[in-house]
Scaffold this motif. Structure first.
Motif, PDB file in Angstrom:
ATOM      1  N   VAL A 193       0.834  -1.208   0.000  1.00 34.95           N
ATOM      2  CA  VAL A 193       0.000   0.000   0.000  1.00 34.95           C
ATOM      3  C   VAL A 193       0.865   1.252   0.000  1.00 34.95           C
ATOM      4  N   GLY A 197       1.102   3.627  -3.156  1.00 31.17           N
ATOM      5  CA  GLY A 197       0.553   4.947  -2.849  1.00 31.17           C
ATOM      6  C   GLY A 197       1.549   6.063  -3.092  1.00 31.17           C
ATOM      7  N   GLU A 200       2.228   6.322  -6.714  1.00 31.79           N
ATOM      8  CA  GLU A 200       0.991   6.586  -7.451  1.00 31.79           C
ATOM      9  C   GLU A 200       0.919   5.728  -8.719  1.00 31.79           C
ATOM     10  N   MET A 205      -2.774   9.608  -5.523  1.00 34.70           N
ATOM     11  CA  MET A 205      -3.013   9.267  -4.121  1.00 34.70           C
ATOM     12  C   MET A 205      -2.576  10.421  -3.229  1.00 34.70           C
ATOM     13  N   GLU A 207      -1.962  12.579   0.103  1.00 36.52           N
ATOM     14  CA  GLU A 207      -1.487  12.072   1.392  1.00 36.52           C
ATOM     15  C   GLU A 207      -2.638  11.634   2.290  1.00 36.52           C
ATOM     16  N   THR A 209      -5.578  10.606   1.525  1.00 40.07           N
ATOM     17  CA  THR A 209      -6.206   9.381   1.019  1.00 40.07           C
ATOM     18  C   THR A 209      -5.361   8.164   1.347  1.00 40.07           C
ATOM     19  N   LEU A 210      -4.045   8.276   1.139  1.00 38.62           N
ATOM     20  CA  LEU A 210      -3.150   7.166   1.464  1.00 38.62           C
ATOM     21  C   LEU A 210      -3.199   6.852   2.956  1.00 38.62           C
ATOM     22  N   GLU A 213      -6.466   4.967   3.629  1.00 33.32           N
ATOM     23  CA  GLU A 213      -6.490   3.607   3.095  1.00 33.32           C
ATOM     24  C   GLU A 213      -5.580   2.678   3.893  1.00 33.32           C
TER      25      GLU A 213
END
Length: 231
Positions: A193, A197, A200, A205, A207, A209-210, A213
């Motif tokens: 991940v 991330g 990308e 992606m 920061e 959002t990463l 997730e």
């Protein structure tokens, strides 16, 4: 951090002469030569680390290293078997800094799921702040298919024990070998991940959002283990 992520061979060590004193072996004190070798080794590690941080592994060139360290190119191979040996030591330094950054802060021990999340977030933060050095841990391949030396694998294993500790609380009846494998499975998922991330590779992606997730992944993983333990 699998075997293929590592680089190089073990340092060459020069044994000190041994004298006899009243029947007991006494090692001679290290002389100026040993001190100069140690100083050069540290300078090469420092300039090598800076080179990787600036431009990645491809930025690591023997001539440039020698010029930056103030030595002849051949002097590099008086303290390292080859450039792999130097990169290994730089990698060990990176692992030590990562381990320090993941160390538990003072205070009460958090719940296992929260500790796993803390470790994952710490890993992401380190990767963001040290992207080139972090990537170098996984990009380099040992020449001729050589295996990583034991001392380097030990450095890696200490990081996995940080993950194994909260897993032991989530799965108290899990055999130790199975728990060790599970720690590596979780690391592989988190690393994937983080890597995808930050690079990308699949989609843009941001920061935030990463971060979200990664938290979703770790909480789902911990929640699944909790249900398994209760079941």
């Amino acid at each position: 951090m699998s075997d293929h992520s590592t680089t190089g061979t073990v340092f060459k060590h020069k044994m000190n002469d041994v004298q006899k004193n009243e029947g007991e072996p006494v090692a001679k004190p290290a002389g100026k030569t040993s001190a100069r070798r140690a100083d050069l080794r540290e300078r090469l590690v420092a300039v090598g680390r800076a080179a990787i941080a600036e431009g990645g592994l491809q930025h690591l060139k023997a001539r440039d290293l020698a010029a930056a360290a103030g030595c002849a190119v051949g002097a590099i191979y008086n303290v390292f078997d080859d450039l792999d040996g130097l990169i290994l030591r730089i990698g060990a330094d990176t692992l030590a800094r990562l381990e320090q950054g993941l160390a538990a802060p003072p205070g009460p021990v958090p719940a296992p799921a929260e500790e796993l999340l803390r470790l994952s977030q710490g890993y992401l933060a380190f990767a963001r702040a040290n992207k080139a050095l972090w990537r170098a841990l996984f990009e380099h391949r040992l020449a001729d298919g050589r295996a990583a030396p034991a001392w380097y694998l030990d450095d890696q294993s200490r990081l996995f024990t940080l993950v194994e500790a909260p897993l032991a609380h989530l799965l108290p009846d899990e055999p130790a070998p199975s728990r060790a494998l599970l720690a590596r499975t979780l690391f592989s998922a988190v690393h994937g991940v983080v890597l995808l991330g930050l690079e990308e590779k699949l989609t843009p992606m941001p920061e935030a959002t990463l971060d979200a997730e990664l938290e979703r992944l770790v909480r789902a993983f911990a929640g699944g283990l909790t249900q398994r333990s209760l079941g």
